[in-house]
Enzyme design. Structure first.
Site, PDB file in Angstrom:
ATOM      1  N   GLY A 193      47.627  -8.297 -27.753  1.00  0.00           N
ATOM      2  CA  GLY A 193      46.961  -7.680 -28.694  1.00  0.00           C
ATOM      3  C   GLY A 193      46.092  -8.534 -29.603  1.00  0.00           C
ATOM      4  O   GLY A 193      45.841  -8.210 -30.812  1.00  0.00           O
ATOM      5  N   GLY A 194      45.561  -9.729 -29.130  1.00  0.00           N
ATOM      6  CA  GLY A 194      44.840 -10.758 -29.802  1.00  0.00           C
ATOM      7  C   GLY A 194      43.407 -10.409 -29.788  1.00  0.00           C
ATOM      8  O   GLY A 194      42.696 -11.272 -30.323  1.00  0.00           O
ATOM      9  N   ASP A 212      48.280  -5.246 -19.860  1.00  0.00           N
ATOM     10  CA  ASP A 212      48.956  -3.957 -20.302  1.00  0.00           C
ATOM     11  C   ASP A 212      50.432  -4.546 -20.476  1.00  0.00           C
ATOM     12  O   ASP A 212      51.032  -4.542 -19.596  1.00  0.00           O
ATOM     13  CB  ASP A 212      48.653  -2.828 -19.723  1.00  0.00           C
ATOM     14  CG  ASP A 212      49.608  -1.388 -20.273  1.00  0.00           C
ATOM     15  OD1 ASP A 212      50.395  -1.913 -21.020  1.00  0.00           O
ATOM     16  OD2 ASP A 212      49.358  -0.405 -19.848  1.00  0.00           O
ATOM     17  N   VAL A 213      50.602  -4.662 -21.658  1.00  0.00           N
ATOM     18  CA  VAL A 213      52.100  -5.143 -21.861  1.00  0.00           C
ATOM     19  C   VAL A 213      53.250  -4.503 -21.533  1.00  0.00           C
ATOM     20  O   VAL A 213      54.448  -4.957 -21.510  1.00  0.00           O
ATOM     21  CB  VAL A 213      52.362  -5.943 -23.422  1.00  0.00           C
ATOM     22  CG1 VAL A 213      51.505  -7.149 -23.389  1.00  0.00           C
ATOM     23  CG2 VAL A 213      51.913  -4.776 -24.476  1.00  0.00           C
ATOM     24  N   ASN A 259      52.727  -9.180 -30.220  1.00  0.00           N
ATOM     25  CA  ASN A 259      52.004  -8.611 -31.421  1.00  0.00           C
ATOM     26  C   ASN A 259      51.515  -7.117 -31.185  1.00  0.00           C
ATOM     27  O   ASN A 259      51.201  -6.445 -31.887  1.00  0.00           O
ATOM     28  CB  ASN A 259      50.903  -9.328 -31.965  1.00  0.00           C
ATOM     29  CG  ASN A 259      49.773  -8.544 -32.824  1.00  0.00           C
ATOM     30  OD1 ASN A 259      50.152  -8.545 -34.131  1.00  0.00           O
ATOM     31  ND2 ASN A 259      48.813  -8.111 -32.386  1.00  0.00           N
ATOM     32  N   SER A 309      57.189  -4.443 -38.859  1.00  0.00           N
ATOM     33  CA  SER A 309      56.466  -3.628 -39.670  1.00  0.00           C
ATOM     34  C   SER A 309      57.425  -3.439 -40.614  1.00  0.00           C
ATOM     35  O   SER A 309      58.736  -3.356 -40.747  1.00  0.00           O
ATOM     36  CB  SER A 309      55.929  -2.382 -39.217  1.00  0.00           C
ATOM     37  OG  SER A 309      55.645  -1.473 -40.311  1.00  0.00           O
ATOM     38  N   TYR A 348      57.944   4.986 -34.535  1.00  0.00           N
ATOM     39  CA  TYR A 348      57.428   3.638 -34.863  1.00  0.00           C
ATOM     40  C   TYR A 348      58.518   2.871 -35.682  1.00  0.00           C
ATOM     41  O   TYR A 348      58.855   1.836 -35.373  1.00  0.00           O
ATOM     42  CB  TYR A 348      56.300   3.719 -35.764  1.00  0.00           C
ATOM     43  CG  TYR A 348      55.319   2.511 -36.240  1.00  0.00           C
ATOM     44  CD1 TYR A 348      54.650   1.991 -35.462  1.00  0.00           C
ATOM     45  CD2 TYR A 348      55.426   2.325 -37.575  1.00  0.00           C
ATOM     46  CE1 TYR A 348      54.082   0.809 -35.663  1.00  0.00           C
ATOM     47  CE2 TYR A 348      54.800   1.059 -37.793  1.00  0.00           C
ATOM     48  CZ  TYR A 348      53.777   0.222 -36.841  1.00  0.00           C
ATOM     49  OH  TYR A 348      53.400  -0.700 -37.305  1.00  0.00           O
ATOM     50  N   ALA A 372      61.844   3.348 -35.593  1.00  0.00           N
ATOM     51  CA  ALA A 372      62.879   2.815 -34.862  1.00  0.00           C
ATOM     52  C   ALA A 372      62.667   1.823 -33.947  1.00  0.00           C
ATOM     53  O   ALA A 372      63.343   0.752 -34.064  1.00  0.00           O
ATOM     54  CB  ALA A 372      63.496   3.986 -33.924  1.00  0.00           C
ATOM     55  N   LYS A 392      60.371  -0.661 -34.490  1.00  0.00           N
ATOM     56  CA  LYS A 392      59.952  -1.809 -35.496  1.00  0.00           C
ATOM     57  C   LYS A 392      61.436  -2.490 -35.955  1.00  0.00           C
ATOM     58  O   LYS A 392      61.495  -3.558 -35.949  1.00  0.00           O
ATOM     59  CB  LYS A 392      59.168  -1.435 -36.488  1.00  0.00           C
ATOM     60  CG  LYS A 392      57.598  -1.262 -36.221  1.00  0.00           C
ATOM     61  CD  LYS A 392      57.180  -2.528 -35.020  1.00  0.00           C
ATOM     62  CE  LYS A 392      55.596  -2.260 -34.770  1.00  0.00           C
ATOM     63  NZ  LYS A 392      54.925  -3.315 -34.006  1.00  0.00           N
TER      64      LYS A 392
HETATM   65  P1  NDP Z   1      44.908  -2.689 -33.619  1.00  0.00           P
HETATM   66  O1  NDP Z   1      44.935  -1.247 -33.150  1.00  0.00           O
HETATM   67  O2  NDP Z   1      43.733  -3.127 -34.605  1.00  0.00           O
HETATM   68  O3  NDP Z   1      45.435  -3.611 -32.595  1.00  0.00           O
HETATM   69  C1  NDP Z   1      46.427  -3.457 -31.602  1.00  0.00           C
HETATM   70  C2  NDP Z   1      46.177  -4.386 -30.529  1.00  0.00           C
HETATM   71  O4  NDP Z   1      47.179  -4.227 -29.708  1.00  0.00           O
HETATM   72  C3  NDP Z   1      44.693  -4.358 -29.924  1.00  0.00           C
HETATM   73  O5  NDP Z   1      44.426  -5.898 -29.655  1.00  0.00           O
HETATM   74  C4  NDP Z   1      45.033  -3.715 -28.449  1.00  0.00           C
HETATM   75  O6  NDP Z   1      44.258  -4.038 -27.458  1.00  0.00           O
HETATM   76  C5  NDP Z   1      46.455  -4.322 -28.300  1.00  0.00           C
HETATM   77  N1  NDP Z   1      47.307  -3.298 -27.363  1.00  0.00           N
HETATM   78  C6  NDP Z   1      47.652  -2.222 -27.769  1.00  0.00           C
HETATM   79  N2  NDP Z   1      48.531  -1.475 -26.756  1.00  0.00           N
HETATM   80  C7  NDP Z   1      48.576  -2.499 -25.804  1.00  0.00           C
HETATM   81  C8  NDP Z   1      49.208  -2.489 -24.600  1.00  0.00           C
HETATM   82  N3  NDP Z   1      49.752  -1.736 -23.897  1.00  0.00           N
HETATM   83  N4  NDP Z   1      48.906  -3.796 -23.840  1.00  0.00           N
HETATM   84  C9  NDP Z   1      48.020  -4.818 -24.482  1.00  0.00           C
HETATM   85  N5  NDP Z   1      47.462  -4.986 -25.589  1.00  0.00           N
HETATM   86  C10 NDP Z   1      47.782  -3.639 -26.363  1.00  0.00           C
HETATM   87  O7  NDP Z   1      46.224  -2.671 -34.613  1.00  0.00           O
HETATM   88  P2  NDP Z   1      46.950  -3.915 -35.543  1.00  0.00           P
HETATM   89  O8  NDP Z   1      46.240  -5.151 -35.890  1.00  0.00           O
HETATM   90  O9  NDP Z   1      46.763  -3.057 -36.955  1.00  0.00           O
HETATM   91  O10 NDP Z   1      48.350  -3.772 -34.965  1.00  0.00           O
HETATM   92  C11 NDP Z   1      48.927  -5.006 -34.633  1.00  0.00           C
HETATM   93  C12 NDP Z   1      50.428  -4.982 -34.693  1.00  0.00           C
HETATM   94  O11 NDP Z   1      50.622  -4.995 -36.146  1.00  0.00           O
HETATM   95  C13 NDP Z   1      51.132  -3.804 -34.079  1.00  0.00           C
HETATM   96  O12 NDP Z   1      52.331  -4.039 -33.624  1.00  0.00           O
HETATM   97  C14 NDP Z   1      51.259  -2.882 -35.292  1.00  0.00           C
HETATM   98  O13 NDP Z   1      52.329  -2.108 -35.300  1.00  0.00           O
HETATM   99  C15 NDP Z   1      51.514  -3.982 -36.398  1.00  0.00           C
HETATM  100  N6  NDP Z   1      51.304  -3.615 -37.975  1.00  0.00           N
HETATM  101  C16 NDP Z   1      50.174  -3.287 -38.427  1.00  0.00           C
HETATM  102  C17 NDP Z   1      50.082  -2.873 -39.788  1.00  0.00           C
HETATM  103  C18 NDP Z   1      48.629  -2.755 -40.375  1.00  0.00           C
HETATM  104  O14 NDP Z   1      48.827  -2.240 -41.447  1.00  0.00           O
HETATM  105  N7  NDP Z   1      47.409  -2.822 -39.497  1.00  0.00           N
HETATM  106  C19 NDP Z   1      51.346  -2.906 -40.430  1.00  0.00           C
HETATM  107  C20 NDP Z   1      52.406  -3.316 -39.911  1.00  0.00           C
HETATM  108  C21 NDP Z   1      52.486  -3.611 -38.640  1.00  0.00           C
HETATM  109  P3  NDP Z   1      43.767  -3.266 -26.436  1.00  0.00           P
HETATM  110  O15 NDP Z   1      43.237  -1.957 -26.952  1.00  0.00           O
HETATM  111  O16 NDP Z   1      42.500  -3.852 -25.600  1.00  0.00           O
HETATM  112  O17 NDP Z   1      44.636  -2.876 -25.549  1.00  0.00           O
END
Ligand code: NDP
Length: 252
Positions: A13-14, A63-64, A90, A144, A157, A159, A161
């Site tokens: 998710g970078g 896709d993780v 992440n 989270s 979510y 559960a 986390k």
């Molecule tokens: P974003 O929606 O901005 O980013 C999510 C990222 O995850 C994207 O890069 C997306 O890329 C990737 N992603 C989603 N599903 C998949 C998948 N199946 N395989 C590979 N990549 C995937 O969210 P955030 O940055 O906010 O969230 C990142 C993490 O932080 C999450 O785990 C979230 O639960 C956690 N979090 C966020 C908070 C917040 O306030 N923002 C608070 C607490 C925790 P792509 O779409 O290309 O797949």
């Protein structure tokens, strides 16, 4: 201190949000960085941002939740960089919102796959290569504060986390003698694509409950990635590190 020269970091998710912030911090500290995401154009856009920081970064479609996809991305990452020293699991998301008793079995499986099984899928090959190399390593999952709070309409979510905190503690013990530290980062409300999709009342409440009255920015997330990837955190393992501006300790 905190120098990551010669190290390779993987961030799932970078390509956006918190994961891209982690990637930027890691790159600035000297690490080579691999990012994984499903969306190729988001991967490309993120790489452009990382290129502006003058480091060595590469993006891989993955896709993780899918073990075949992880196996391919892992092989490509190893071919490109030769090693992975720190792994930030992440990628994640809120899953379907709604009352638990109204969620379908598919909704439930989807959030478990996205926030829990995906972490296992990612960690497994990374752990194997660390052990085969006899190298020290760092595993970090983005959990989270929802792991600790009662989030109505978001049981899946909360559960999942909470589950990755259990995974973190178990792996910290399992891998401690292999010199691999395992920790969880628990952000509060951080301004990202995902969090800005939550209802306005939820965002207002998060802001009101931070000690400073401001919600977190992506820049607030860069340093923790560097710390947890560096040898300065070698004596910290099995921990939940909360980064929420005091949201979870605010009295009212
Ligand atoms: P974003 O929606 O901005 O980013 C999510 C990222 O995850 C994207 O890069 C997306 O890329 C990737 N992603 C989603 N599903 C998949 C998948 N199946 N395989 C590979 N990549 C995937 O969210 P955030 O940055 O906010 O969230 C990142 C993490 O932080 C999450 O785990 C979230 O639960 C956690 N979090 C966020 C908070 C917040 O306030 N923002 C608070 C607490 C925790 P792509 O779409 O290309 O797949």
């Amino acid at each position: 201190m905190f120098d990551l020269t010669g190290k390779v970091a993987l961030v799932t998710g970078g390509n956006g949000g918190i994961g891209l912030a982690f990637a930027k911090g890691l790159l600035k500290a000297g690490a080579k960085v691999a990012i994984w995401g499903r969306n190729e154009s988001k991967n490309e856009a993120a790489l452009k941002e990382l290129a502006a920081l003058d480091g060595d970064a590469a993006a891989f479609v993955c896709d993780v939740t899918n073990t075949d996809s992880v196996a391919t991305a892992f092989a490509e990452t190893m071919e490109r960089f030769g090693q992975i020293d720190s792994c930030f699991a992440n990628a994640g998301g809120s899953g379907a919102r709604g009352l638990l008793h109204e969620l379908s079995a598919d909704d439930w499986s989807a959030v478990v796959d996205l926030n829990l099984t995906s972490v296992v899928n990612t960690y497994q090959p990374v752990i194997k290569q660390l052990i085969e190399r006899g190298a020290p390593g760092k595993l970090v999952v983005t959990s989270s504060i929802a792991a600790h709070l009662g989030i109505g309409n978001g049981a899946g979510y909360s559960a999942t986390k909470a589950a990755v905190s259990g995974l973190t503690r178990a792996l910290a013990v399992e891998l401690g003698r292999s010199n691999i530290q395992v920790n969880a980062v628990l952000p509060g409300f951080i301004e990202t694509e995902m969090s800005l999709k939550t209802p306005q009342y939820f965002q207002d409440s998060a802001r009101r409950r931070t000690a400073s009255g401001v919600i977190g920015t992506l820049e607030d997330m860069e340093g923790i990635a560097v710390f947890l990837a560096s040898s300065e955190s070698n004596y910290i393992t099995g921990q939940e590190i909360i980064i929420d501006g005091g949201q979870s300790i605010f009295p009212m």
